[in-house]
Design a protein around this motif. Structure first.
Motif, PDB file in Angstrom:
ATOM      1  N   SER A 105      -4.857   8.817   8.767  1.00  0.00           N
ATOM      2  CA  SER A 105      -6.125   8.035   9.240  1.00  0.00           C
ATOM      3  C   SER A 105      -7.078   8.031   8.263  1.00  0.00           C
ATOM      4  O   SER A 105      -7.145   8.809   7.381  1.00  0.00           O
ATOM      5  CB  SER A 105      -6.800   9.064  10.058  1.00  0.00           C
ATOM      6  OG  SER A 105      -7.817   8.371  10.651  1.00  0.00           O
ATOM      7  N   GLY A 106      -7.667   6.811   8.081  1.00  0.00           N
ATOM      8  CA  GLY A 106      -8.551   6.553   6.818  1.00  0.00           C
ATOM      9  C   GLY A 106      -8.091   6.014   5.653  1.00  0.00           C
ATOM     10  O   GLY A 106      -8.689   5.867   4.742  1.00  0.00           O
ATOM     11  N   GLN A 107      -6.691   6.013   5.472  1.00  0.00           N
ATOM     12  CA  GLN A 107      -5.907   5.440   4.295  1.00  0.00           C
ATOM     13  C   GLN A 107      -5.772   4.223   3.989  1.00  0.00           C
ATOM     14  O   GLN A 107      -5.723   3.696   5.158  1.00  0.00           O
ATOM     15  CB  GLN A 107      -4.704   6.541   4.129  1.00  0.00           C
ATOM     16  CG  GLN A 107      -5.123   7.910   3.543  1.00  0.00           C
ATOM     17  CD  GLN A 107      -3.330   8.409   2.839  1.00  0.00           C
ATOM     18  OE1 GLN A 107      -2.477   8.130   3.299  1.00  0.00           O
ATOM     19  NE2 GLN A 107      -3.702   9.343   2.035  1.00  0.00           N
ATOM     20  N   VAL A 108      -5.730   3.705   2.892  1.00  0.00           N
ATOM     21  CA  VAL A 108      -4.922   2.480   2.611  1.00  0.00           C
ATOM     22  C   VAL A 108      -3.617   2.761   2.026  1.00  0.00           C
ATOM     23  O   VAL A 108      -3.564   3.243   1.012  1.00  0.00           O
ATOM     24  CB  VAL A 108      -5.912   1.454   1.722  1.00  0.00           C
ATOM     25  CG1 VAL A 108      -5.416   0.053   1.641  1.00  0.00           C
ATOM     26  CG2 VAL A 108      -7.187   1.316   2.296  1.00  0.00           C
ATOM     27  N   VAL A 109      -2.614   2.085   2.755  1.00  0.00           N
ATOM     28  CA  VAL A 109      -1.073   2.312   2.424  1.00  0.00           C
ATOM     29  C   VAL A 109      -0.447   1.107   2.081  1.00  0.00           C
ATOM     30  O   VAL A 109      -0.825   0.146   2.771  1.00  0.00           O
ATOM     31  CB  VAL A 109      -0.388   3.361   3.339  1.00  0.00           C
ATOM     32  CG1 VAL A 109       1.012   3.426   2.661  1.00  0.00           C
ATOM     33  CG2 VAL A 109      -1.358   4.527   3.299  1.00  0.00           C
ATOM     34  N   THR A 110       0.020   0.870   0.917  1.00  0.00           N
ATOM     35  CA  THR A 110       0.766  -0.512   0.611  1.00  0.00           C
ATOM     36  C   THR A 110       2.142  -0.029   0.781  1.00  0.00           C
ATOM     37  O   THR A 110       2.833   0.713   0.632  1.00  0.00           O
ATOM     38  CB  THR A 110       0.439  -0.984  -0.622  1.00  0.00           C
ATOM     39  OG1 THR A 110       1.148  -0.260  -1.713  1.00  0.00           O
ATOM     40  CG2 THR A 110      -0.840  -1.052  -0.950  1.00  0.00           C
ATOM     41  N   LEU A 111       2.906  -1.313   1.242  1.00  0.00           N
ATOM     42  CA  LEU A 111       4.418  -1.494   1.184  1.00  0.00           C
ATOM     43  C   LEU A 111       4.693  -2.426   0.120  1.00  0.00           C
ATOM     44  O   LEU A 111       4.277  -3.564   0.013  1.00  0.00           O
ATOM     45  CB  LEU A 111       4.842  -2.127   2.476  1.00  0.00           C
ATOM     46  CG  LEU A 111       4.753  -1.326   3.738  1.00  0.00           C
ATOM     47  CD1 LEU A 111       4.854  -2.108   4.832  1.00  0.00           C
ATOM     48  CD2 LEU A 111       5.402   0.267   3.851  1.00  0.00           C
ATOM     49  N   VAL A 112       5.415  -2.218  -0.917  1.00  0.00           N
ATOM     50  CA  VAL A 112       5.566  -2.796  -2.033  1.00  0.00           C
ATOM     51  C   VAL A 112       7.048  -3.285  -2.047  1.00  0.00           C
ATOM     52  O   VAL A 112       8.028  -2.385  -1.814  1.00  0.00           O
ATOM     53  CB  VAL A 112       5.263  -2.080  -3.438  1.00  0.00           C
ATOM     54  CG1 VAL A 112       5.415  -2.993  -4.519  1.00  0.00           C
ATOM     55  CG2 VAL A 112       3.718  -1.677  -3.368  1.00  0.00           C
ATOM     56  N   GLY A 113       7.508  -4.353  -2.193  1.00  0.00           N
ATOM     57  CA  GLY A 113       8.876  -4.640  -2.740  1.00  0.00           C
ATOM     58  C   GLY A 113       9.060  -6.164  -2.741  1.00  0.00           C
ATOM     59  O   GLY A 113       8.350  -7.045  -2.522  1.00  0.00           O
TER      60      GLY A 113
ATOM     61  N   VAL B  68      -6.868  -0.702  -4.465  1.00  0.00           N
ATOM     62  CA  VAL B  68      -7.335  -0.871  -3.170  1.00  0.00           C
ATOM     63  C   VAL B  68      -6.714   0.282  -2.443  1.00  0.00           C
ATOM     64  O   VAL B  68      -7.604   0.842  -1.430  1.00  0.00           O
ATOM     65  CB  VAL B  68      -7.352  -1.948  -2.157  1.00  0.00           C
ATOM     66  CG1 VAL B  68      -8.099  -3.218  -2.983  1.00  0.00           C
ATOM     67  CG2 VAL B  68      -5.880  -2.443  -2.179  1.00  0.00           C
ATOM     68  N   ALA B  69      -5.493   0.829  -2.735  1.00  0.00           N
ATOM     69  CA  ALA B  69      -4.903   1.526  -1.978  1.00  0.00           C
ATOM     70  C   ALA B  69      -4.756   3.173  -2.143  1.00  0.00           C
ATOM     71  O   ALA B  69      -5.225   3.416  -3.448  1.00  0.00           O
ATOM     72  CB  ALA B  69      -3.358   1.248  -1.857  1.00  0.00           C
ATOM     73  N   ASP B  70      -4.575   4.016  -1.374  1.00  0.00           N
ATOM     74  CA  ASP B  70      -4.096   5.482  -1.705  1.00  0.00           C
ATOM     75  C   ASP B  70      -2.998   5.959  -2.086  1.00  0.00           C
ATOM     76  O   ASP B  70      -2.459   6.622  -2.948  1.00  0.00           O
ATOM     77  CB  ASP B  70      -4.675   6.458  -0.598  1.00  0.00           C
ATOM     78  CG  ASP B  70      -6.196   6.027  -0.167  1.00  0.00           C
ATOM     79  OD1 ASP B  70      -7.216   6.364  -1.090  1.00  0.00           O
ATOM     80  OD2 ASP B  70      -6.566   5.407   0.783  1.00  0.00           O
ATOM     81  N   ARG B  71      -2.070   5.170  -1.283  1.00  0.00           N
ATOM     82  CA  ARG B  71      -0.498   5.424  -1.396  1.00  0.00           C
ATOM     83  C   ARG B  71       0.469   4.164  -1.207  1.00  0.00           C
ATOM     84  O   ARG B  71      -0.062   3.297  -0.786  1.00  0.00           O
ATOM     85  CB  ARG B  71       0.041   6.569  -0.286  1.00  0.00           C
ATOM     86  CG  ARG B  71      -0.360   7.732  -0.444  1.00  0.00           C
ATOM     87  CD  ARG B  71       0.748   8.836   0.436  1.00  0.00           C
ATOM     88  NE  ARG B  71       1.758   9.076  -0.343  1.00  0.00           N
ATOM     89  CZ  ARG B  71       2.011   9.505  -1.488  1.00  0.00           C
ATOM     90  NH1 ARG B  71       1.142  10.378  -2.087  1.00  0.00           N
ATOM     91  NH2 ARG B  71       3.430   9.832  -2.061  1.00  0.00           N
ATOM     92  N   HIS B  72       1.468   4.378  -1.842  1.00  0.00           N
ATOM     93  CA  HIS B  72       2.333   3.039  -2.177  1.00  0.00           C
ATOM     94  C   HIS B  72       3.763   3.379  -1.718  1.00  0.00           C
ATOM     95  O   HIS B  72       4.326   4.505  -2.222  1.00  0.00           O
ATOM     96  CB  HIS B  72       2.237   2.506  -3.443  1.00  0.00           C
ATOM     97  CG  HIS B  72       0.862   2.413  -3.882  1.00  0.00           C
ATOM     98  ND1 HIS B  72       0.051   1.172  -3.591  1.00  0.00           N
ATOM     99  CD2 HIS B  72       0.267   3.136  -4.479  1.00  0.00           C
ATOM    100  CE1 HIS B  72      -1.049   1.510  -4.349  1.00  0.00           C
ATOM    101  NE2 HIS B  72      -1.215   2.663  -5.029  1.00  0.00           N
ATOM    102  N   HIS B  73       4.439   2.616  -0.739  1.00  0.00           N
ATOM    103  CA  HIS B  73       5.602   2.950  -0.318  1.00  0.00           C
ATOM    104  C   HIS B  73       6.597   1.773  -1.032  1.00  0.00           C
ATOM    105  O   HIS B  73       6.267   0.523  -0.762  1.00  0.00           O
ATOM    106  CB  HIS B  73       5.900   2.943   0.941  1.00  0.00           C
ATOM    107  CG  HIS B  73       5.253   4.037   1.782  1.00  0.00           C
ATOM    108  ND1 HIS B  73       5.667   5.336   1.431  1.00  0.00           N
ATOM    109  CD2 HIS B  73       4.150   4.221   2.496  1.00  0.00           C
ATOM    110  CE1 HIS B  73       4.801   6.158   2.052  1.00  0.00           C
ATOM    111  NE2 HIS B  73       3.965   5.377   2.584  1.00  0.00           N
ATOM    112  N   LEU B  74       7.623   2.332  -1.822  1.00  0.00           N
ATOM    113  CA  LEU B  74       8.538   1.059  -2.387  1.00  0.00           C
ATOM    114  C   LEU B  74       9.819   0.949  -1.424  1.00  0.00           C
ATOM    115  O   LEU B  74      10.447   1.772  -1.173  1.00  0.00           O
ATOM    116  CB  LEU B  74       8.942   1.647  -3.780  1.00  0.00           C
ATOM    117  CG  LEU B  74       9.449   0.685  -4.636  1.00  0.00           C
ATOM    118  CD1 LEU B  74       8.556  -0.250  -5.171  1.00  0.00           C
ATOM    119  CD2 LEU B  74       9.778   1.431  -5.819  1.00  0.00           C
ATOM    120  N   ILE B  75      10.018  -0.300  -1.064  1.00  0.00           N
ATOM    121  CA  ILE B  75      10.890  -0.746  -0.130  1.00  0.00           C
ATOM    122  C   ILE B  75      11.870  -1.583  -0.824  1.00  0.00           C
ATOM    123  O   ILE B  75      11.615  -2.545  -1.606  1.00  0.00           O
ATOM    124  CB  ILE B  75      10.317  -1.458   0.977  1.00  0.00           C
ATOM    125  CG1 ILE B  75       9.582  -0.648   1.832  1.00  0.00           C
ATOM    126  CG2 ILE B  75      11.687  -2.069   2.015  1.00  0.00           C
ATOM    127  CD1 ILE B  75       9.298  -0.932   3.366  1.00  0.00           C
TER     128      ILE B  75
END
Lengths: 230, 291
Positions: free
Chosen positions: A26-34, A196-203
Motif C-alpha cells: 500500500s502506498g508504493q509505486v511499483v513498475t513493470l519493466v520489460g 517515480v517508483a519504489d520498486r521495479h519488476h522485470l518481466i
C-alpha cells in the motif's frame, strides 16, 4: 495491498504469462519493466478482469477478487489507465471524467481535477478524442483520480509523449502517491521509472525474472537498457 | 420539377423506416456486438401486430402504435435473456445462425397462419386524404410517418446525448470492455437496449402497416437495405444510422426518378463507394471498431 499468486495467462495456444507472483504494498509505486510482448499489458488486463483465460489468484486487501467481473473490481478500488488511454470519442471531456462511478472516499471533485489539469477545464465540452495525445493521457489519469481508486493500473502513460509531458506525468504520479494512492505502472523508460517508483519488476517472456529497488536500477541502468533493447 | 420534389418526399418517407430500423440495429450492434438478422422479422411482426389488433380485437391503429412496440420490446428482452446473450462468448457465425434462424421461424409462423398474400389495412381515418403542400398535394398519412419518425429519432438523440443513461449507452456502445473496467455494469443495460431496438423495429412495422403490403416477407425484403444503411452511416454510430436512413431513402428515390433501371442497386453502389472512401462509414469512428 495487491497479492498475485501463480498467474498464468494464455492467448489460444500461446502462454503469455507463466506463474507470475507479485506483491504491491500500500502506498508504493511499483513498475513493470520489460520488452514489448513480454506480457506486461496482459498482466494488467488479467488484474482488471479483462483477460479471462488465466489461472492463479488475485487478492486486493486480503479479498480474493479473481472471480469478480471488471466492473466489480473497479468498484473494489482498481483504477485502470489502459495503454490506448481509453478515451471515448462519443463523450466530451467532462463526460469522460464523470462516466465512471466514484468508488472511494478520496475521490477528487471535478473542481479539484480542473484545478490540477486546467487544460481539461478549457476543453470540457470538446469530444474526448479531440485532445492531443498528452492531454488524453492527463484525462485518462484524471478520470481514475476522480473515481477515488486506491490502486491505479497504468499501462505505459508516458508512451509517445514529449520529454516535457513525460515530466508532467511524473509530477502527477508523485502527487498521486503523496495522496496515498498505490500505483502499478508499466514503463519502458527505466530512468523515468526510477524517478517515480519504489520498486521495479522485470518481466521477460511472460515470467517475472527479477525485482529491483531504485538503487539497483540506477546501478544497472546500462545493463537494463541493453536488455530492453532500447 | 414537381415530380422530382415529390420523389424526394417519397424518399424521405422511405427513409423514415430506414432510420427507425437502422437506429435499433445500430444500438444493438454497438452494445452487444450482435448483428441482428431478425430485425426485419420484428418489423414484419409490428405490422402484423397492428393488423391482428384491428382484425381480431377491433382495436384502433393508434392504440397499436403504443401497444405493439411495448409488447415486442418485452419479447425482445426475453429473447435476449434466453438466447441472444449466449452469443457473446461464441464465434460470430453463431450470431448469424441464431438471428437468421429466428427470422425464418417468425416469417414461416406468419406464413403458416396468414399465407403469402398481403393483408388489407386501411389508413386511420384521421390521417386519410391529402395535404396540400403548395407545390403538390401529398397523402396525410405519409406526412405523419415522416414527422413521427423524425420526432422519435430526435427523442432518442436527446436521451442519448442529454441523460446519464444515454452517456452510459454511448460509452458501452463505443467500447463495452473498457466501460466494464471503468465500473459500468454493461450487462445490466444490454437487455433493455436489445428490447428497445426491437421495439423500434416493431414501431416501424406499425407505421408501415397502412402504407406497405402487410405480408410475411415484408421484413426480409427490407433488412438487406437496412444493413447497407447501417454500414453507410457507420457501424455503431447512432447519429450516422439515422442520417444515413434519410439520405439513402432520398437518394434511392431520386435515382429511381432518373435511373429507374438502377433503383434496386443504387444503395449498394453507395455502400461500396462509402466503404472505399471512408471504411468506417460516414459518421463511424475507427474507435468504434473496439465495441
Amino acid at each position: 495491498m495487491l497479492r498475485v499468486r501463480g498467474l498464468t495467462a494464455t492467448y489460444g495456444e500461446a502462454r503469455v504469462l507463466q506463474d507470475v507472483s507479485l506483491d504491491v504494498e500500500s502506498g508504493q509505486v511499483v513498475t513493470l519493466v520489460g520488452r514489448n510482448g513480454a506480457g506486461k499489458t496482459t498482466l494488467l488486463r488479467c488484474l482488471m478482469g479483462l483477460h479471462r483465460s488465466m489461472e492463479g489468484t488475485i487478492e486486493l486487501d486480503d479479498r480474493d477478487i479473481t472471480r469478480l467481473s471488471p466492473h466489480q473490481r473497479c468498484r473494489a478500488g482498481l483504477g485502470y489507465v489502459p495503454d490506448d488511454r481509453g478515451i471515448y470519442a462519443s463523450l466530451n471531456v467532462e463526460e469522460n471524467l464523470t462516466l465512471p462511478p466514484t468508488v472511494g472516499p478520496d475521490a477528487w471533485s471535478l473542481e479539484q481535477v480542473y484545478e490540477a489539469f486546467p487544460v481539461l477545464a478549457d476543453r470540457r465540452r470538446q469530444a474526448g478524442t479531440h485532445l492531443s495525445g498528452g492531454e488524453q493521457q492527463m484525462l485518462s489519469i484524471a478520470r481514475v483520480l476522480r473515481m477515488g481508486s486506491r490502486l491505479l493500473l497504468c499501462d505505459e502513460p508516458t508512451e509517445g509523449l514529449s520529454p516535457l509531458l513525460v515530466q508532467q506525468i511524473g509530477d502527477i504520479l508523485r502527487n498521486v502517491k503523496a495522496h496515498g494512492v498505490t500505483v502499478l505502472l508499466i514503463e519502458q523508460n527505466v530512468h523515468f521509472a526510477s524517478t517515480v517508483a519504489d520498486r521495479h519488476h522485470l518481466i521477460a517472456q511472460g515470467r517475472l525474472v527479477e525485482s529491483l529497488d531504485n538503487a539497483e536500477v540506477k546501478e544497472r541502468e546500462h545493463e537494463l537498457l541493453e536488455y530492453l533493447g532500447i | 420539377m414537381d415530380g422530382l420534389l415529390q420523389q424526394i418526399f417519397n424518399g424521405l418517407v422511405s427513409g423514415s423506416f430506414y432510420a427507425l430500423l437502422a437506429l435499433g440495429l445500430s444500438v444493438i450492434f454497438g452494445m452487444l456486438g450482435v448483428v441482428n438478422f431478425a430485425h426485419g422479422a420484428f418489423y414484419m411482426l409490428g405490422a402484423f401486430g397492428a393488423f391482428i389488433l384491428l382484425d381480431s380485437f377491433g382495436l384502433s391503429w393508434w392504440l397499436a402504435l403504443f401497444v405493439v412496440p411495448a409488447v415486442l420490446g418485452i419479447v425482445g428482452m426475453v429473447l435476449e435473456r434466453t438466447l441472444v446473450h449466449r452469443l457473446v462468448a461464441l464465434d460470430p457465425l453463431y450470431n448469424f445462425l441464431l438471428t437468421f434462424g429466428i427470422a425464418l421461424i417468425l416469417q414461416d409462423l406468419m406464413r403458416l397462419r396468414y399465407g403469402v398474400q398481403s393483408q388489407p389495412f386501411s389508413r386511420p381515418e384521421l390521417l386519410d386524404g391529402s395535404l396540400n403542400l403548395g407545390l403538390f398535394s401529398y397523402p396525410k398519412y405519409q406526412v405523419f410517418v415522416l414527422l413521427f419518425s423524425i420526432v422519435i429519432s430526435g427523442l432518442v438523440w436527446l436521451v442519448l446525448t442529454r441523460t446519464r443513461v444515454g452517456m452510459v449507452v454511448r460509452a458501452a456502445t463505443e467500447r463495452a470492455d473498457l466501460s466494464q473496467a471503468l465500473g459500468i455494469n454493461v450487462g445490466r443495460w444490454v437487455t433493455p437496449v436489445f428490447g428497445f431496438g426491437i421495439a423500434l423495429a416493431g414501431l416501424a412495422g406499425v407505421l408501415a402497416a397502412p402504407m406497405r403490403a402487410v405480408n410475411s416477407s415484408m421484413g426480409g425484403d427490407l433488412i438487406i437495405v437496412i444493413f447497407a444503411v447501417v454500414v453507410i452511416g457507420g457501424l455503431g454510430s447512432v447519429f450516422g444510422s439515422v442520417t444515413a436512413g434519410y439520405v439513402v431513402g432520398m437518394l434511392t428515390a431520386v435515382g429511381n426518378f432518373y435511373l429507374p433501371a438502377l433503383s434496386q442497386s443504387l444503395v449498394f453502389i453507395l455502400m461500396a463507394l462509402v466503404l472505399l472512401l471512408r471504411p468506417a462509414g460516414l459518421f463511424g469512428r475507427e474507435e468504434g471498431v473496439h465495441a
